[in-house]
Structure formats: structure tokens, C-alpha cells
Write a protein that holds these residues in place. Structure first.
Motif, PDB file in Angstrom:
ATOM      1  N   LEU A  98      -1.971   7.582   6.242  1.00  0.00           N
ATOM      2  CA  LEU A  98      -1.245   8.842   6.295  1.00  0.00           C
ATOM      3  C   LEU A  98       0.238   8.544   6.496  1.00  0.00           C
ATOM      4  N   THR A  99       1.047   8.960   5.569  1.00  0.00           N
ATOM      5  CA  THR A  99       2.493   8.688   5.525  1.00  0.00           C
ATOM      6  C   THR A  99       2.799   7.201   5.702  1.00  0.00           C
ATOM      7  N   PRO A 100       2.221   6.350   4.842  1.00  0.00           N
ATOM      8  CA  PRO A 100       2.517   4.916   4.929  1.00  0.00           C
ATOM      9  C   PRO A 100       3.984   4.632   4.638  1.00  0.00           C
ATOM     10  N   LEU A 101       4.457   3.525   5.139  1.00  0.00           N
ATOM     11  CA  LEU A 101       5.869   3.154   5.034  1.00  0.00           C
ATOM     12  C   LEU A 101       6.116   2.435   3.707  1.00  0.00           C
ATOM     13  N   LEU A 102       6.103   3.200   2.624  1.00  0.00           N
ATOM     14  CA  LEU A 102       6.160   2.620   1.284  1.00  0.00           C
ATOM     15  C   LEU A 102       7.526   2.076   0.904  1.00  0.00           C
ATOM     16  N   VAL A 103       8.511   2.213   1.774  1.00  0.00           N
ATOM     17  CA  VAL A 103       9.821   1.599   1.511  1.00  0.00           C
ATOM     18  C   VAL A 103       9.867   0.165   2.027  1.00  0.00           C
ATOM     19  N   ASP A 104       8.807  -0.283   2.668  1.00  0.00           N
ATOM     20  CA  ASP A 104       8.726  -1.640   3.219  1.00  0.00           C
ATOM     21  C   ASP A 104       7.899  -2.507   2.272  1.00  0.00           C
ATOM     22  N   PRO A 105       8.504  -3.504   1.618  1.00  0.00           N
ATOM     23  CA  PRO A 105       7.772  -4.342   0.661  1.00  0.00           C
ATOM     24  C   PRO A 105       6.569  -5.057   1.277  1.00  0.00           C
ATOM     25  N   VAL A 106       6.632  -5.407   2.547  1.00  0.00           N
ATOM     26  CA  VAL A 106       5.499  -6.074   3.213  1.00  0.00           C
ATOM     27  C   VAL A 106       4.299  -5.130   3.266  1.00  0.00           C
ATOM     28  N   MET A 107       4.564  -3.865   3.575  1.00  0.00           N
ATOM     29  CA  MET A 107       3.493  -2.863   3.605  1.00  0.00           C
ATOM     30  C   MET A 107       2.881  -2.673   2.224  1.00  0.00           C
ATOM     31  N   VAL A 108       3.740  -2.535   1.242  1.00  0.00           N
ATOM     32  CA  VAL A 108       3.278  -2.294  -0.127  1.00  0.00           C
ATOM     33  C   VAL A 108       2.434  -3.469  -0.611  1.00  0.00           C
ATOM     34  N   GLU A 109       2.881  -4.668  -0.331  1.00  0.00           N
ATOM     35  CA  GLU A 109       2.130  -5.865  -0.722  1.00  0.00           C
ATOM     36  C   GLU A 109       0.755  -5.889  -0.072  1.00  0.00           C
ATOM     37  N   ALA A 110       0.678  -5.511   1.201  1.00  0.00           N
ATOM     38  CA  ALA A 110      -0.603  -5.507   1.912  1.00  0.00           C
ATOM     39  C   ALA A 110      -1.551  -4.461   1.329  1.00  0.00           C
ATOM     40  N   ILE A 111      -1.027  -3.275   1.047  1.00  0.00           N
ATOM     41  CA  ILE A 111      -1.874  -2.230   0.466  1.00  0.00           C
ATOM     42  C   ILE A 111      -2.376  -2.670  -0.906  1.00  0.00           C
ATOM     43  N   ALA A 112      -1.485  -3.236  -1.707  1.00  0.00           N
ATOM     44  CA  ALA A 112      -1.859  -3.679  -3.054  1.00  0.00           C
ATOM     45  C   ALA A 112      -2.892  -4.801  -3.019  1.00  0.00           C
ATOM     46  N   ALA A 113      -2.867  -5.609  -1.970  1.00  0.00           N
ATOM     47  CA  ALA A 113      -3.779  -6.758  -1.882  1.00  0.00           C
ATOM     48  C   ALA A 113      -5.169  -6.396  -1.356  1.00  0.00           C
ATOM     49  N   ASN A 114      -5.340  -5.190  -0.852  1.00  0.00           N
ATOM     50  CA  ASN A 114      -6.618  -4.824  -0.236  1.00  0.00           C
ATOM     51  C   ASN A 114      -7.677  -4.518  -1.297  1.00  0.00           C
ATOM     52  N   ALA A 115      -8.820  -5.185  -1.192  1.00  0.00           N
ATOM     53  CA  ALA A 115      -9.927  -4.951  -2.121  1.00  0.00           C
ATOM     54  C   ALA A 115     -10.739  -3.718  -1.747  1.00  0.00           C
TER      55      ALA A 115
END
Length: 197
Positions: free
Chosen positions: A115-132
Motif C-alpha cells: 500500500l503506497t509503496p515507495l516507487l521513487v526508490d530504485p532499491v524498492m522497485v528492484e525488490a518488487i520486480a525480483a519477487n516471484a
């Protein structure tokens, strides 16, 4: 388990499908509206809910926010595995600061609701993208921490996304009725996502 007199653990009426660990925001406790709707939807869909309560001002000076959140979520996960017997299936729910648990969820392939993830943070985005695991992202275009282009990319990668044009970081507006309508949209998205698990 209770915190300040309030329950922190909720059980479904029947057999549990697993446990949902709820990580709040910096100043957004598990009892606040979005996380309360999430708790109700999770219990309705057969999940045990374990809320994590914290005082974000207690973070050690040398510990970055991601490490701090991960430590709390990891401890809650370990406690579930030791004691409850419902820890085989784990889902993580995070709001804002709590979405920094994304790297932990990715490492373990855990389904998640952000809920309201911090999508301006590349580390966060990378982690979300990596989740299976399956993931639902909820945010608004009036939230400076939400990035619409990144949300579209994550949706293309398999994430479910609810994006509300007039919602801010609290998933609301200046208008009380419109805020209630947005919260209803979020509740419906939660219900749909959990129905598909």
C-alpha cells in the motif's frame, strides 16, 4: 499478543490458510484505515493476521530504514514458524515505510500487498520486480512517492496494480466523501487480489 490494549493477532473463523504479517507506515499504525481494511479482508479470506507495531523513532542511528523494517518482519516471520503452525504460507502487507520489507519478501518468494509503496526508490522497485510471489501495488498519482511509469512496468512484469488518479500518500483527498470512495476502491482491490490467491 496485544499492544497498548489492542489486539495484534486476528484469526479467521475456520482453518487458517496461512499468516499475513502487517508492517505499518512511519506514522500509520496497523489500526489506520487502509491497514484495517486489509486486516478485515485477510481474515475474511481465511488468513491469520499478525500486526507488527513499532515506533519508527526508535531506529538505531546506523541502521537504514530497509534494515530496520526487515529486522521487524524477519522477527515476526521467525516467531510464526516457531509457534503457530500457520507459518507455512506467509503473505506480507506493508504501508509506506512497511513496504521496505519488499526485499525480504522477494528473497523468500512471498506474496505481498504493498500500500503506497515507495516507487521513487530504485532499491524498492528492484525488490518488487525480483519477487516471484504474487503482488498487489496500491497508490495514487498525487503521491510524490508513487511513480506511474514504474507502476506500469511492474504491472507488465506481473504485479496487480490499483492506481487512483486523485489519491495522495494516504490514499485520500481533501474531500471526505471522495476519500471514503477511494478507500472502497482499495477494499475491492484487496478482496479481488485475495480471491485469486
Amino acid at each position: 499478543m496485544t499492544f497498548g490494549g489492542a489486539p495484534t493477532r486476528w484469526e479467521p473463523a475456520g482453518a487458517s490458510r496461512g499468516v499475513a504479517l502487517v508492517a505499518p507506515g512511519r506514522a500509520y499504525p496497523p489500526s489506520a484505515p487502509l491497514l484495517e481494511f486489509a486486516r478485515r479482508a485477510l481474515v475474511q479470506h481465511g488468513f491469520t493476521v499478525q500486526q507488527i507495531w513499532w515506533d519508527s523513532t526508535s531506529r538505531d542511528e546506523g541502521e537504514n530504514p530497509e534494515q530496520w523494517v526487515r529486522r521487524h518482519v524477519e522477527a515476526a516471520h521467525a516467531a510464526e514458524l516457531r509457534s503457530s503452525g500457520v507459518g507455512d504460507r506467509v503473505l506480507v502487507v506493508g504501508k509506506s515505510l512497511g513496504t521496505r520489507a519488499a526485499s525480504y519478501a522477494a528473497e523468500h518468494g512471498l506474496d505481498a500487498i504493498w500500500l503506497t509503496p515507495l516507487l521513487v526508490d530504485p532499491v524498492m522497485v528492484e525488490a518488487i520486480a525480483a519477487n516471484a510471489g504474487r503482488q498487489l501495488l496500491v497508490g495514487g498519482l498525487r503521491d510524490e512517492l508513487w511513480d506511474a511509469a514504474t507502476a506500469r512496468e511492474l504491472a507488465g512484469g506481473g504485479c496487480d496494480v490499483l492506481e487512483v488518479p486523485d489519491a495522495d500518500h494516504a490514499m485520500g483527498t481533501y474531500d471526505a466523501v471522495r476519500t471514503a470512495e477511494i478507500h472502497l476502491e482499495v477494499a475491492r482491490a484487496l478482496d479481488l487480489f485475495l480471491s485469486g490467491l
